[in-house]
Design a protein around this motif. Structure first.
Motif, PDB file in Angstrom:
ATOM      1  N   TYR A 120      -7.407 -11.960  19.097  1.00  0.00           N
ATOM      2  CA  TYR A 120      -6.570 -12.523  19.284  1.00  0.00           C
ATOM      3  C   TYR A 120      -4.961 -12.444  20.069  1.00  0.00           C
ATOM      4  N   CYS A 121      -4.739 -11.358  19.354  1.00  0.00           N
ATOM      5  CA  CYS A 121      -3.775 -10.053  19.468  1.00  0.00           C
ATOM      6  C   CYS A 121      -3.434  -9.637  20.716  1.00  0.00           C
ATOM      7  N   LYS A 155      -3.385 -10.408   9.997  1.00  0.00           N
ATOM      8  CA  LYS A 155      -2.545 -11.326  10.592  1.00  0.00           C
ATOM      9  C   LYS A 155      -3.053 -12.756  11.061  1.00  0.00           C
ATOM     10  N   CYS A 156      -3.797 -12.452  12.093  1.00  0.00           N
ATOM     11  CA  CYS A 156      -4.081 -13.193  13.007  1.00  0.00           C
ATOM     12  C   CYS A 156      -4.710 -14.453  12.273  1.00  0.00           C
ATOM     13  N   VAL A 158      -5.108 -14.987   9.036  1.00  0.00           N
ATOM     14  CA  VAL A 158      -4.290 -15.746   8.191  1.00  0.00           C
ATOM     15  C   VAL A 158      -3.891 -16.842   8.766  1.00  0.00           C
ATOM     16  N   LYS A 159      -3.368 -16.389  10.324  1.00  0.00           N
ATOM     17  CA  LYS A 159      -2.914 -17.776  11.212  1.00  0.00           C
ATOM     18  C   LYS A 159      -4.045 -19.169  11.584  1.00  0.00           C
ATOM     19  N   LYS A 160      -5.058 -18.360  12.076  1.00  0.00           N
ATOM     20  CA  LYS A 160      -6.327 -18.905  12.055  1.00  0.00           C
ATOM     21  C   LYS A 160      -6.739 -19.968  11.320  1.00  0.00           C
ATOM     22  N   ALA A 168      -5.853 -23.862  16.665  1.00  0.00           N
ATOM     23  CA  ALA A 168      -4.042 -23.547  15.797  1.00  0.00           C
ATOM     24  C   ALA A 168      -3.268 -22.297  16.535  1.00  0.00           C
ATOM     25  N   MET A 170      -3.830 -20.587  19.650  1.00  0.00           N
ATOM     26  CA  MET A 170      -4.757 -19.144  19.060  1.00  0.00           C
ATOM     27  C   MET A 170      -5.615 -19.520  20.371  1.00  0.00           C
TER      28      MET A 170
END
Length: 212
Positions: A120-121, A155-156, A158-160, A168, A170
């Protein structure tokens, strides 16, 4: 960023060939020496365009020579009476089965396919800082298959949450696919100590079952 780590000689890997010189698996050093000591295998090297073979005793003699003239070119096992170089490739003398053709679906191979990179990032992490994410969550019918599992940083992930990437906000940096060849071989071949494996890995046999 993953810092380079020292690798103990006993934690190195050894490529195993069947008696027809086809790669069949990767094993640990202890297992390799066990096979050599029982005369079930021989060390194989590729030198100056030729394949050379050594049983345990002759490999110990060669190791003594190499210890004196090219000590930095090998990993070394120390015994009470002698040093012996860790072999990179061994050949099974009585095993003629063909290599398997399916890449195992497991955590290690997924990390290798995604090159320890959050999908994702796009940042690279150590395996302890990554988790496996279902692109389509299980709660929405997503399955645990190659095309629906990716590496994600904490981090990604949790965000998703329990959403599909679009919900989300993303996007994936690459579409997850089922590997045609074992991705861990690419990881190993990136290290200088395993460059000699290339001589034995024809494209048709790049799918090698790894040690558990």
């Amino acid at each position: 960023m993953i810092a380079p780590e020292f690798q103990s000689p006993l934690s190195c890997n050894v490529l195993v060939l069947n008696k027809h010189y086809m790669a069949v698996r990767i094993i640990g050093v202890k297992r390799a020496f066990s096979l050599l000591l029982r005369d079930l295998a021989e060390v194989v090297t590729f030198e100056q365009g030729k394949y050379l073979s050594y049983d345990f005793d002759s490999w110990r003699d060669v190791s003594e020579f190499r210890r004196n003239f090219e000590p930095d070119g090998h990993d070394w096992i120390t015994t009470v009476n002698f040093y012996i170089a860790v072999p990179r490739v061994i050949r099974l003398l009585f095993y003629d089965r063909m290599p398997q053709n399916e890449v195992k679906f497991n955590r290690r191979n997924i990390f290798a396919r995604d090159k320890n990179t959050c999908q994702y990032c796009g940042k690279k992490f150590s395996t302890t800082e990554l988790s496996l994410d279902h692109v389509v969550p299980k709660t929405l019918g997503g399955k645990s298959v190659w095309t629906n599992i990716v590496c994600a940083c904490m981090k990604c992930n949790v965000k998703k949450g329990g959403r599909v990437p679009a919900d989300a906000g993303m996007t994936l940096i690459a579409k997850p696919v089922r590997p045609k060849h074992n991705p861990l071989l690419h990881v190993h071949l990136g290290h200088q100590r395993y460059r000699s494996w290339k001589q034995f890995l024809d494209n048709a046999y790049w799918n090698v079952p790894l040690k558990e």
